[in-house]
Scaffold this active site. Structure first.
Site, PDB file in Angstrom:
ATOM      1  N   LEU A  51     -10.652 -30.010  23.796  1.00 54.67           N
ATOM      2  CA  LEU A  51     -10.340 -29.907  22.198  1.00 54.67           C
ATOM      3  C   LEU A  51      -9.226 -29.367  21.986  1.00 54.67           C
ATOM      4  CD1 LEU A  51     -13.843 -29.665  20.473  1.00 54.67           C
ATOM      5  CD2 LEU A  51     -12.731 -31.898  20.916  1.00 54.67           C
TER       6      LEU A  51
ATOM      7  N   LYS B 110      -9.475 -20.089  35.942  1.00 51.77           N
ATOM      8  CA  LYS B 110      -9.287 -18.923  35.312  1.00 51.77           C
ATOM      9  C   LYS B 110      -8.970 -17.479  36.255  1.00 51.77           C
ATOM     10  CE  LYS B 110     -11.666 -19.866  31.013  1.00 51.77           C
ATOM     11  NZ  LYS B 110     -12.485 -19.413  29.896  1.00 51.77           N
TER      12      LYS B 110
ATOM     13  N   LEU C  85     -21.956 -19.440  23.186  1.00 53.75           N
ATOM     14  CA  LEU C  85     -20.602 -19.714  23.350  1.00 53.75           C
ATOM     15  C   LEU C  85     -20.313 -21.120  23.645  1.00 53.75           C
ATOM     16  CD1 LEU C  85     -20.061 -16.666  23.764  1.00 53.75           C
ATOM     17  CD2 LEU C  85     -19.099 -17.037  26.073  1.00 53.75           C
TER      18      LEU C  85
END
Ligand code: NDP
Length: 272
Positions: free
Chosen positions: A16, A66, A215
């Protein structure tokens, strides 16, 4: 000036982030070109080198990059050094690529009007990247205890050890195994997401006063499986959509120097 920005991940189709950042752009009158890039692990280093050498200003980093994105940066924030992962890269005035993590600040900004952390018992389920990234921000709000639990016990012990052995002083970070007090807030930081109904192997010591925060988030008004499960005990249930917006806003501010308005709803994204 137009900022060249984007998000990288594998998969990336459902992100998104482009919609969110384009809403920030309209709202602030800051011109951006924000793209979602599907980057495979074997092309990560080359992609990052090319993106920044060809005028890129900043990137959001999502799974599975990450940790490995840190190979290509010049410097890490102290938070990134502690947790060993980043979700935002930005470039400084001398052209150096810097790594930051905005997940923790995103969570705390979203929790601000939902519950207080000070002197409370906060249970985090999960010991992956997002659990690591939110612990320092929760700790900074002086909870009574941070309690952790995770499916694999060796990973749980590693995370507890990481904070125990760090140079900073952390409040009590405990294993749920040894904890018997009431829990005030449970944060689900596992990636169970929408893969079936939620269950946990231990009693989570929650009651109708406990606040639940997932989350993961749904794209509509339906509950995530964790909140669906928790709703039988408490109606104080929140998903991570607010955190998604807040961590994006923190990244946008790092890149442009302007803090955008964060009153974005799920409907705004559907209609954008
Ligand atoms: P990681 O892959 O790093 O960690 C996943 C964690 O989930 C591990 O602790 C793993 O346990 C646990 N887990 C996975 N499957 C199960 C299962 N079936 N039962 C019990 N535990 C399980 O993921 P992240 O920490 O990066 O992300 C976690 C979630 O947080 C994702 O859903 C992500 O989308 C969301 N997130 C949301 C954000 C937001 O802005 N709202 C920001 C960042 C993340 P084990 O160690 O045993 O494998």
């Amino acid at each position: 000036m137009q900022y060249k920005l984007g998000v990288i991940g594998d998969p990336i189709r459902h992100s998104l982030s482009p919609k969110i950042h384009n809403i920030f752009s309209k709202q602030t009158n800051i011109d951006i070109d924000y793209q979602a890039y599907h980057v495979l692990e074997n092309n990560l280093d080359k992609f990052l080198k090319d993106f920044f050498s060809e005028g890129g200003d900043g990137l959001n980093i999502t799974l599975p990059h990450k940790v490995n994105c840190l190979r290509s940066v010049n410097s890490n924030s102290s938070l990134v050094n502690l947790i060993g992962a980043a979700n935002t890269l930005h470039i400084d005035s001398s052209g150096l690529i810097l790594a930051e993590s905005t997940d923790g600040i995103g969570l705390m900004k979203d929790l601000k009007n939902k519950c207080s952390i000070s002197s409370k018992n906060i249970l985090i389920l999960g010991a992956g990247g997002s659990a690591l990234s939110i612990i320092p921000s929760i700790d900074a709000c002086k909870p009574r205890n941070i309690i952790l639990d995770n499916r694999s016990k060796d990973k749980l012990e590693k995370v507890i050890g990481r904070f125990f052995n760090s140079k900073e002083i952390y409040s009590n970070i405990l294993n749920l195994e040894n904890f018997n007090e009431h829990i005030d807030l449970v944060v689900n930081a596992t990636s169970i997401g929408f893969s079936g109904s939620f269950s946990w192997s231990k009693d989570l010591k929650i009651n109708n006063e406990t606040i639940l925060y997932d989350l993961s988030y749904s794209k509509n008004n339906s509950h995530t499986p964790f909140l669906e499960w928790g709703n039988q005990y408490t109606d104080k249930c929140f998903d991570g959509f607010g955190m998604l917006i807040q961590q994006a806003a923190a990244s946008f501010e790092l890149w442009t120097g302007v803090a955008p308005e964060t009153k974005i709803t799920k409907l705004d994204l559907l209609n954008d």
